[in-house]
Structures are given as structure tokens and as C-alpha cells.
Design an enzyme around this catalytic site. Sequence first.
Site, mmCIF file in Angstrom:
data_model
loop_
_atom_site.group_PDB
_atom_site.id
_atom_site.type_symbol
_atom_site.label_atom_id
_atom_site.label_comp_id
_atom_site.label_asym_id
_atom_site.label_seq_id
_atom_site.Cartn_x
_atom_site.Cartn_y
_atom_site.Cartn_z
ATOM 1 N N GLY A 94 25.481 71.008 52.113
ATOM 2 C CA GLY A 94 24.767 71.368 52.947
ATOM 3 C C GLY A 94 25.315 71.673 54.325
ATOM 4 O O GLY A 94 26.226 72.487 54.507
ATOM 5 N N HIS A 121 14.735 73.000 45.890
ATOM 6 C CA HIS A 121 15.448 72.159 46.736
ATOM 7 C C HIS A 121 14.476 71.413 47.646
ATOM 8 O O HIS A 121 13.350 71.635 47.641
ATOM 9 C CB HIS A 121 16.068 73.025 47.988
ATOM 10 C CG HIS A 121 16.913 72.586 48.629
ATOM 11 N ND1 HIS A 121 16.491 71.600 49.699
ATOM 12 C CD2 HIS A 121 18.433 72.253 48.619
ATOM 13 C CE1 HIS A 121 17.750 71.051 50.195
ATOM 14 N NE2 HIS A 121 18.554 71.311 49.688
ATOM 15 N N GLU A 135 20.348 65.922 43.462
ATOM 16 C CA GLU A 135 20.515 65.721 44.854
ATOM 17 C C GLU A 135 19.459 64.600 45.092
ATOM 18 O O GLU A 135 18.347 64.910 45.544
ATOM 19 C CB GLU A 135 20.237 66.950 45.626
ATOM 20 C CG GLU A 135 20.988 68.175 45.326
ATOM 21 C CD GLU A 135 21.119 69.034 46.594
ATOM 22 O OE1 GLU A 135 22.258 69.208 47.292
ATOM 23 O OE2 GLU A 135 20.000 69.548 47.269
ATOM 24 N N SER A 170 25.068 64.798 51.385
ATOM 25 C CA SER A 170 26.323 64.225 52.211
ATOM 26 C C SER A 170 27.806 64.401 51.720
ATOM 27 O O SER A 170 28.409 63.557 51.825
ATOM 28 C CB SER A 170 25.905 62.800 52.661
ATOM 29 O OG SER A 170 24.895 62.747 53.263
ATOM 30 N N ASN A 229 24.998 75.636 50.918
ATOM 31 C CA ASN A 229 23.410 76.121 51.073
ATOM 32 C C ASN A 229 23.595 75.975 52.715
ATOM 33 O O ASN A 229 23.823 74.877 53.495
ATOM 34 C CB ASN A 229 22.788 74.915 50.770
ATOM 35 C CG ASN A 229 21.376 75.004 50.971
ATOM 36 O OD1 ASN A 229 20.905 76.000 51.736
ATOM 37 N ND2 ASN A 229 20.434 73.957 50.927
ATOM 38 N N TRP A 230 23.411 77.141 53.495
ATOM 39 C CA TRP A 230 23.478 77.313 54.866
ATOM 40 C C TRP A 230 22.178 76.727 55.507
ATOM 41 O O TRP A 230 22.094 76.704 56.627
ATOM 42 C CB TRP A 230 24.087 78.703 55.152
ATOM 43 C CG TRP A 230 25.529 78.894 54.939
ATOM 44 C CD1 TRP A 230 26.512 78.185 54.374
ATOM 45 C CD2 TRP A 230 26.060 80.285 55.372
ATOM 46 N NE1 TRP A 230 27.345 78.784 54.493
ATOM 47 C CE2 TRP A 230 27.546 80.128 54.976
ATOM 48 C CE3 TRP A 230 25.680 81.430 55.954
ATOM 49 C CZ2 TRP A 230 28.395 81.188 55.177
ATOM 50 C CZ3 TRP A 230 26.421 82.322 56.015
ATOM 51 C CH2 TRP A 230 27.936 82.212 55.840
ATOM 52 N N LYS A 231 21.185 76.664 54.418
ATOM 53 C CA LYS A 231 19.749 76.347 54.948
ATOM 54 C C LYS A 231 19.605 77.364 56.055
ATOM 55 O O LYS A 231 19.848 78.799 55.966
ATOM 56 C CB LYS A 231 19.777 75.056 55.631
ATOM 57 C CG LYS A 231 20.292 73.931 54.801
ATOM 58 C CD LYS A 231 19.981 72.750 55.060
ATOM 59 C CE LYS A 231 20.706 71.567 54.116
ATOM 60 N NZ LYS A 231 20.385 70.341 53.956
HETATM 61 C C1 PEP Z 1 21.595 69.974 50.499
HETATM 62 O O1 PEP Z 1 20.780 70.183 51.351
HETATM 63 O O2 PEP Z 1 21.651 70.571 49.543
HETATM 64 C C2 PEP Z 1 22.592 69.249 50.946
HETATM 65 C C3 PEP Z 1 23.424 68.611 50.144
HETATM 66 O O3 PEP Z 1 22.957 68.758 52.276
HETATM 67 P P1 PEP Z 1 23.871 67.985 52.945
HETATM 68 O O4 PEP Z 1 25.511 68.260 52.427
HETATM 69 O O5 PEP Z 1 24.012 68.228 54.331
HETATM 70 O O6 PEP Z 1 23.568 66.594 52.751
#
Ligand code: PEP
Length: 255
Positions: free
Chosen positions: A235, A93, A167, A216, A8-10
Site C-alpha cells: 500500500g 480489501h 492481509e 506494512s 495498491n495506490w488506494k
Molecule cells: C494494503 O492496504 O493493502 C496494504 C498492504 O497497505 P500498507 O502496505 O500501507 O500496509
Amino acid sequence: MMKIIIANWKMNPQTLREARNIFQGIKKTAKKLKKVETIICPPFAYISNLKPQIPNLKIGSQNVFYEERGAFTGEISVWMLKDLGVRYAIIGHSERRALGETNEMINKKIKTALKAGLKVIFCVGENERDFEDKYFNFIKNEIDEGLKGIPRKFFSPPTGGLIIAYEPVWAISSAKNAQPDTPESAFRMAVFIRRMLMPIIGSEPARKIPILYGGSVGPENVAGFLQDMQGALVGSKSLNPKDFGEILKIANGIK
Ligand code: PEP
């Protein structure tokens, strides 16, 4: 069973050039791996410029709109995404929920996406933990409301398909003092989710749908989550082809 690893590149990176570089870097690793399905979810603006061209690499969107067409300035329809070769859609999300997306909107989005034949990556997660396990009810409510009134036929491939991404919001790296969940506690939630899905989507699909962990995840902890869960949503580490490539290789090596 193939593990599913989602990037997920956001709202990153800031240029198409960078997006292409990251994509090529990930593709180089994904190409060599037989036991991982890699799904990259870039910002909408880059989708038509990123071509997977290998069977185990797919493109997903980070969102969809719940109406199929019409006067909705600034929105993107499921049919437009399908036409660009998108196969998956992240829906619900926590960063979209924080912008005001409700369970009702998420429900409409899931219906519309499944109708178009997109596979839905439905994100659920509590904002905080409590010692009485009330957060299990919070997740139950997100799932009940999100899947309300969706015909069962949409939950089994090839017409569509559902993936759940658990999540916990406090575990997402952008949260203050974020910490990953433990594999044991994430798996406990996965068991709960699978059980509660049975009356909603039917026992066979509930037994089979992939339940992923996100929050994370990095090369240092992904193996633990993949022991008992079917994949991970990544992410921040998904923007670094080296870290993300490591995650893919670890996933490929899980028995
Ligand atoms: C996310 O935003 O879906 C996510 C899991 O982010 P991160 O891996 O940076 O915690």
C-alpha cells in the site's frame, strides 16, 4: 517462479500528473527485471492514462461491481475495465469491507470478475489475533463464503485465475499501532489457506495459486515474506517509486 508484487495506490495521488510520474518511475525499474510481475492498481480515474507497454507490468483495479451492466449509478463494470486493458482486480480489501462490503457481495464480485477473465486478487485477513488461534476460522469463513458456488474451471488459467492476498487488518499501515506480521506467522497462514483451498478449487490449482502477504511491507522487510510466499501487496510504499523500486529489485533477486 516469478514473484508478484502489487501496488495498491488506494485513493492517491491527487493529480493525474503525479500519478503519471509515479507510474513512470515504477515502470523504469520494472522494465529491467525479469523475475517479477508488477501489478499497479491505481484509482479508476487514472487507468486509461497509464499504459504499461512492457510484458511484466500490468494494471489492476482496486474494486469491481458485481453486476455486469445497467442502472447502477457510480459503479464500474468488469467489462469496462477489461476494455481499458485491466487484467487484475483486487476484491475484498479490508478498507472496502470496512465500508460495508459483505462476504456475499465479495462472492458476487469474484464470480463476475472471473467470468470476464480478470484475475482476482482476493484479500482476506483477520481484524485481530487471539491466543487460541480462532482467527484461522475467521479466515476459513472469509474464503468459504467468498468462493462459494464458483465453478472450478474459473480457478485455472487461461480463463481466469485466483491470487490470495493474506492481509491481517491490524498489520496494514493505516491501522492504529500497525506492525507487520512476521514471515513465519504469515507463512503458517499461507499453508493453512492452501490446505483449505484443496476441496474448494481442486488440489492442483490449490497447490499452484499464488498466496501473497500484505501489511506494512517495505524494502526493509519484504525479503523475509518472499522466502516462502509468492509475492506481496504493497500500500503506502507503492506511492514512492524509490521504495517500491527497491521492493521490486529485492523480489527479483529472491531464489
Ligand atoms: C494494503 O492496504 O493493502 C496494504 C498492504 O497497505 P500498507 O502496505 O500501507 O500496509
